[in-house]
Structure formats: structure tokens, C-alpha cells
Motif scaffolding. Structure first.
Motif, PDB file in Angstrom:
ATOM      1  N   ARG A   1      40.600  20.598 -71.571  1.00 50.59           N
ATOM      2  CA  ARG A   1      40.273  20.812 -70.161  1.00 50.59           C
ATOM      3  C   ARG A   1      38.966  21.580 -70.005  1.00 50.59           C
ATOM      4  N   THR A   2      38.183  21.121 -69.060  1.00 51.78           N
ATOM      5  CA  THR A   2      36.937  21.813 -68.727  1.00 51.78           C
ATOM      6  C   THR A   2      36.873  22.003 -67.218  1.00 51.78           C
ATOM      7  N   ILE A   3      36.185  23.032 -66.810  1.00 53.52           N
ATOM      8  CA  ILE A   3      35.937  23.256 -65.383  1.00 53.52           C
ATOM      9  C   ILE A   3      34.496  23.711 -65.217  1.00 53.52           C
ATOM     10  N   TYR A   4      33.926  23.375 -64.058  1.00 52.16           N
ATOM     11  CA  TYR A   4      32.530  23.686 -63.800  1.00 52.16           C
ATOM     12  C   TYR A   4      32.363  24.250 -62.394  1.00 52.16           C
ATOM     13  N   ALA A   5      31.380  25.094 -62.246  1.00 52.35           N
ATOM     14  CA  ALA A   5      30.975  25.511 -60.911  1.00 52.35           C
ATOM     15  C   ALA A   5      30.339  24.309 -60.213  1.00 52.35           C
ATOM     16  N   ASP A   6      30.504  24.248 -58.914  1.00 51.82           N
ATOM     17  CA  ASP A   6      29.948  23.114 -58.168  1.00 51.82           C
ATOM     18  C   ASP A   6      28.436  23.003 -58.356  1.00 51.82           C
ATOM     19  N   SER A   7      27.790  24.145 -58.507  1.00 52.00           N
ATOM     20  CA  SER A   7      26.328  24.155 -58.597  1.00 52.00           C
ATOM     21  C   SER A   7      25.793  23.513 -59.875  1.00 52.00           C
ATOM     22  N   VAL A   8      26.657  23.338 -60.880  1.00 52.28           N
ATOM     23  CA  VAL A   8      26.175  22.777 -62.151  1.00 52.28           C
ATOM     24  C   VAL A   8      26.860  21.462 -62.507  1.00 52.28           C
ATOM     25  N   LYS A   9      27.819  21.040 -61.716  1.00 55.42           N
ATOM     26  CA  LYS A   9      28.529  19.790 -62.010  1.00 55.42           C
ATOM     27  C   LYS A   9      27.553  18.629 -62.101  1.00 55.42           C
ATOM     28  N   GLY A  10      27.740  17.830 -63.124  1.00 54.71           N
ATOM     29  CA  GLY A  10      26.871  16.670 -63.312  1.00 54.71           C
ATOM     30  C   GLY A  10      25.585  16.985 -64.054  1.00 54.71           C
ATOM     31  N   ARG A  11      25.293  18.279 -64.231  1.00 58.33           N
ATOM     32  CA  ARG A  11      24.065  18.666 -64.941  1.00 58.33           C
ATOM     33  C   ARG A  11      24.358  19.417 -66.235  1.00 58.33           C
ATOM     34  N   PHE A  12      25.432  20.183 -66.250  1.00 59.60           N
ATOM     35  CA  PHE A  12      25.784  20.976 -67.426  1.00 59.60           C
ATOM     36  C   PHE A  12      27.031  20.398 -68.078  1.00 59.60           C
ATOM     37  N   THR A  13      27.077  20.505 -69.391  1.00 69.27           N
ATOM     38  CA  THR A  13      28.246  20.059 -70.150  1.00 69.27           C
ATOM     39  C   THR A  13      28.635  21.139 -71.146  1.00 69.27           C
ATOM     40  N   ILE A  14      29.888  21.550 -71.080  1.00 71.74           N
ATOM     41  CA  ILE A  14      30.397  22.544 -72.031  1.00 71.74           C
ATOM     42  C   ILE A  14      31.174  21.822 -73.122  1.00 71.74           C
ATOM     43  N   SER A  15      31.030  22.308 -74.336  1.00 70.35           N
ATOM     44  CA  SER A  15      31.755  21.716 -75.460  1.00 70.35           C
ATOM     45  C   SER A  15      32.100  22.805 -76.450  1.00 70.35           C
ATOM     46  N   ARG A  16      33.015  22.491 -77.334  1.00 73.65           N
ATOM     47  CA  ARG A  16      33.371  23.491 -78.347  1.00 73.65           C
ATOM     48  C   ARG A  16      33.615  22.820 -79.681  1.00 73.65           C
TER      49      ARG A  16
ATOM     50  N   ASN B   1      34.064  27.724 -84.555  1.00 70.87           N
ATOM     51  CA  ASN B   1      34.218  28.803 -83.573  1.00 70.87           C
ATOM     52  C   ASN B   1      32.995  28.921 -82.671  1.00 70.87           C
ATOM     53  N   THR B   2      32.520  27.781 -82.222  1.00 72.51           N
ATOM     54  CA  THR B   2      31.306  27.741 -81.408  1.00 72.51           C
ATOM     55  C   THR B   2      31.555  27.000 -80.103  1.00 72.51           C
ATOM     56  N   VAL B   3      31.027  27.557 -79.039  1.00 71.02           N
ATOM     57  CA  VAL B   3      31.059  26.902 -77.741  1.00 71.02           C
ATOM     58  C   VAL B   3      29.621  26.752 -77.263  1.00 71.02           C
ATOM     59  N   SER B   4      29.286  25.580 -76.778  1.00 70.95           N
ATOM     60  CA  SER B   4      27.917  25.310 -76.353  1.00 70.95           C
ATOM     61  C   SER B   4      27.875  24.853 -74.902  1.00 70.95           C
ATOM     62  N   LEU B   5      26.723  25.063 -74.317  1.00 75.13           N
ATOM     63  CA  LEU B   5      26.491  24.624 -72.939  1.00 75.13           C
ATOM     64  C   LEU B   5      25.192  23.841 -72.933  1.00 75.13           C
ATOM     65  N   GLU B   6      25.305  22.554 -72.708  1.00 72.43           N
ATOM     66  CA  GLU B   6      24.147  21.685 -72.607  1.00 72.43           C
ATOM     67  C   GLU B   6      23.734  21.623 -71.147  1.00 72.43           C
ATOM     68  N   MET B   7      22.504  22.034 -70.887  1.00 69.78           N
ATOM     69  CA  MET B   7      22.019  22.116 -69.510  1.00 69.78           C
ATOM     70  C   MET B   7      20.884  21.115 -69.320  1.00 69.78           C
ATOM     71  N   THR B   8      21.039  20.234 -68.368  1.00 65.53           N
ATOM     72  CA  THR B   8      20.013  19.230 -68.078  1.00 65.53           C
ATOM     73  C   THR B   8      19.572  19.338 -66.631  1.00 65.53           C
ATOM     74  N   ASN B   9      18.444  18.684 -66.335  1.00 64.67           N
ATOM     75  CA  ASN B   9      17.905  18.704 -64.976  1.00 64.67           C
ATOM     76  C   ASN B   9      17.892  20.134 -64.422  1.00 64.67           C
TER      77      ASN B   9
END
Length: 119
Positions: free
Chosen positions: A57-72, A77-85
Motif C-alpha cells: 500500500r502507498t499513499i500520496y499527498a494530493d500535491s504530488v500525486k501523479g508526479r512522485f513515486t515511493i518505493s521500497r 532496508n531502503t525507501v526511495s522517492l522518485e520525483m518527476t515534473n
């Protein structure tokens, strides 16, 4: 002792992409969830995204939906945040956080990594 260490911040032009990562160490339990928050001077820290440790399960703030992707990567033991646009308003210090159990808030925090988006 649980430690969260962020990396990958930097300067990027508007419309560009950036990836920030968080390496978690020092724990013997399986966290419930890990998340990313951000903060700018004079403002409260705001939620950005979160992912369960199982990754189902993932959840996002409305301000980043469609632009940011969280993965682990639980093996690393790593969590990443891919930020686009990226936009100028994404400029902030980004913090990684670990939530040990659902009924509690985030128990552990990293020191943060600066992300600056130039217009």
C-alpha cells in the motif's frame, strides 16, 4: 539504535526529476510503514508519501500525486522517492520517517536532505 539516512537531494530545474533515498538501519523489527515528509522555513512539516513495509500500500499527498513515486527495497532496508515534473514549490528539506506500528505516529526521523527546484 534506529538510524535513517537520506541521500540524493540537490538542485534541479523545474520540470526535471530527482530521486531521494533513505537507508534504514539498526532495527530488529519489521516497521509498519515508512514515509517521506518535507518542510520549508516557517512552515510546518507536511506529509508527502508513505509505503507499507510489505509494499502493498502507498499513499500520496494530493500535491504530488501523479508526479512522485515511493518505493521500497526491504532486502536493502531502503525507501526511495522518485520525483518527476518538479515544481518550484517542491523545494524543501525532505525527511524520511519510520512508523513502527499503525496505532502510533512516526517514531524515527532522518536528518533530511535538501531539494531545490529552480524556476
Amino acid at each position: 539504535q534506529v538510524q535513517l539516512v537520506e541521500s540524493g537531494g540537490g538542485l534541479v530545474q523545474a520540470g526535471g526529476s530527482l530521486r531521494v533515498s533513505c537507508l534504514a538501519s539498526g532495527f530488529t523489527f519489521s516497521p509498519y510503514r515508512m514515509g517521506w515528509f518535507r518542510q520549508t522555513p516557517g512552515k510546518e512539516r507536511e506529509f508527502v508519501a508513505a509505503i507499507t513495509w510489505s509494499g502493498d500500500r502507498t499513499i500520496y499527498a494530493d500535491s504530488v500525486k501523479g508526479r512522485f513515486t515511493i518505493s521500497r527495497d526491504s532486502a536493502k532496508n531502503t525507501v526511495s522517492l522518485e520525483m518527476t515534473n518538479l515544481k518550484a514549490e517542491d523545494t524543501a528539506v525532505y525527511y524520511c520517517a519510520l512508523q513502527r506500528v499503525l496505532i502510533r505516529g512516526y517514531d524515527y526521523w532522518g536528518q533530511g536532505t535538501q531539494v531545490t527546484v529552480s524556476a
